[in-house]
Design a protein around this motif. Structure first.
Motif, short mmCIF file in Angstrom:
data_model
loop_
_atom_site.label_atom_id
_atom_site.label_comp_id
_atom_site.label_asym_id
_atom_site.label_seq_id
_atom_site.Cartn_x
_atom_site.Cartn_y
_atom_site.Cartn_z
N VAL A 165 0.82 -1.22 0.00
CA VAL A 165 0.00 0.00 0.00
C VAL A 165 0.85 1.27 0.00
O VAL A 165 0.67 2.14 -0.86
N PRO A 166 1.80 1.43 0.94
CA PRO A 166 2.60 2.65 0.89
C PRO A 166 3.47 2.76 -0.36
O PRO A 166 3.80 3.87 -0.79
N GLU A 169 0.51 3.47 -3.28
CA GLU A 169 -0.66 4.29 -2.95
C GLU A 169 -0.90 5.41 -3.95
O GLU A 169 -2.05 5.65 -4.38
N GLU A 170 0.15 6.10 -4.34
CA GLU A 170 -0.03 7.25 -5.23
C GLU A 170 -0.66 6.83 -6.56
O GLU A 170 -1.60 7.47 -7.05
N LEU A 172 -2.41 4.09 -7.15
CA LEU A 172 -3.78 3.62 -6.91
C LEU A 172 -4.74 4.79 -6.82
O LEU A 172 -5.84 4.74 -7.40
N ARG A 173 -4.37 5.82 -6.12
CA ARG A 173 -5.25 6.99 -5.98
C ARG A 173 -5.53 7.62 -7.35
O ARG A 173 -6.64 8.12 -7.60
N GLN A 181 -10.78 2.12 -0.21
CA GLN A 181 -10.20 2.60 1.03
C GLN A 181 -8.95 1.78 1.34
O GLN A 181 -8.79 0.67 0.84
N PHE A 182 -8.08 2.36 2.15
CA PHE A 182 -6.89 1.67 2.60
C PHE A 182 -7.11 1.24 4.04
O PHE A 182 -7.55 2.03 4.87
N ARG A 188 -3.30 -3.53 8.65
CA ARG A 188 -2.71 -3.39 7.31
C ARG A 188 -1.72 -4.49 6.99
O ARG A 188 -1.60 -4.91 5.84
#
Length: 235
Positions: A165-166, A169-170, A172-173, A181-182, A188
């Motif tokens: 995710v980290p 993330e960019e 994915l957004r 949602q994360f 996590r």
């Protein structure tokens, strides 16, 4: 039934002890120490605090992959060694299914993402219910574009979690076109309690292995193996 669960497939080392329907304890550490340094002391401390002897254990559940090659090998060696020494059955739980079960209760699809390096992710897409995990898209290793294509095609809300995710993330957004949602920090990453509950379900279905039968599921060859094959190709 007392079941010890182990997950060292990623950045987190985590162990849990399940007694029938009760999680007696869970020990999770996320720092720079290697799993070879932490896993056995964590198991020892967890059993000691729970006042459970090793000869009282009925089974072992282990996250079977995909994930870190080193982490999976350490977890497998630990689980196989304990299972053989204690004459216990093993239950192999796919890492991504264990991750997905962290968010049991959600109505959304669940997409665990693990950083597989080289701009790739280990991923799968699941529906999660109290009694287990149903596969929507089979686990795979591939570029994030594959994940995004699957999610957008399915058209349903989704929860992302995992150490990918980290990392992703960019993107994915920017590119996910459905509600998403994360997962929050406390669910996590890998949790051995999820592996333990899924292990209990597997035990009830008699899906067990001996120590000699179990081996991790890597999903792709290691970097060392890729480099060897590349050298052979170019020689």
């Amino acid at each position: 039934m007392k079941l010890l669960a182990i997950d060292s497939s990623g950045l987190v080392a985590t162990v849990a002890l399940l007694n029938d329907d009760t999680i007696m304890g869970e020990y999770t550490i996320h720092n720079k120490k290697t799993h070879s340094q932490t896993l056995l002391p964590m198991i020892r401390d967890l059993l000691e605090m729970a006042e459970v002897r090793t000869d009282e254990l009925d089974a072992l559940a282990v996250a079977a992959g995909p994930g870190s090659f080193t982490g999976l090998r350490i977890g497998a060696a630990t689980a196989k060694g304990l299972a053989q020494a204690l004459d216990l059955p093993l239950v192999a739980i796919p890492t991504l299914e264990g991750l997905a079960y962290n968010v049991v209760g959600t109505d959304s699809l669940v997409c665990p993402l693990m950083d597989a390096r080289r701009n790739q992710a280990y991923y799968g897409i699941y529906e999660v219910a109290e009694n287990g995990v149903t596969t929507v898209v089979e686990q795979a290793a591939g570029p994030l574009e594959d994940v995004i294509r699957h999610i957008n095609h399915l058209g349903s809300p989704v929860v992302f979690l995992g150490d990918g995710v980290p990392v992703f993330e960019e993107q994915l957004r920017r590119e996910i076109q459905v509600p998403y949602q994360f997962a929050p920090a406390h669910v996590r990453y890998q949790r051995a309690s999820s592996v333990a509950v899924l292990g209990k379900f597997a035990m009830e279905r008699h899906e067990t292995l001996s120590a000699g039968e179990f081996s991790p599921f890597y999903l792709r060859v290691s970097q060392a193996e890729r480099e060897r094959l590349e050298r052979e190709k170019n020689s």
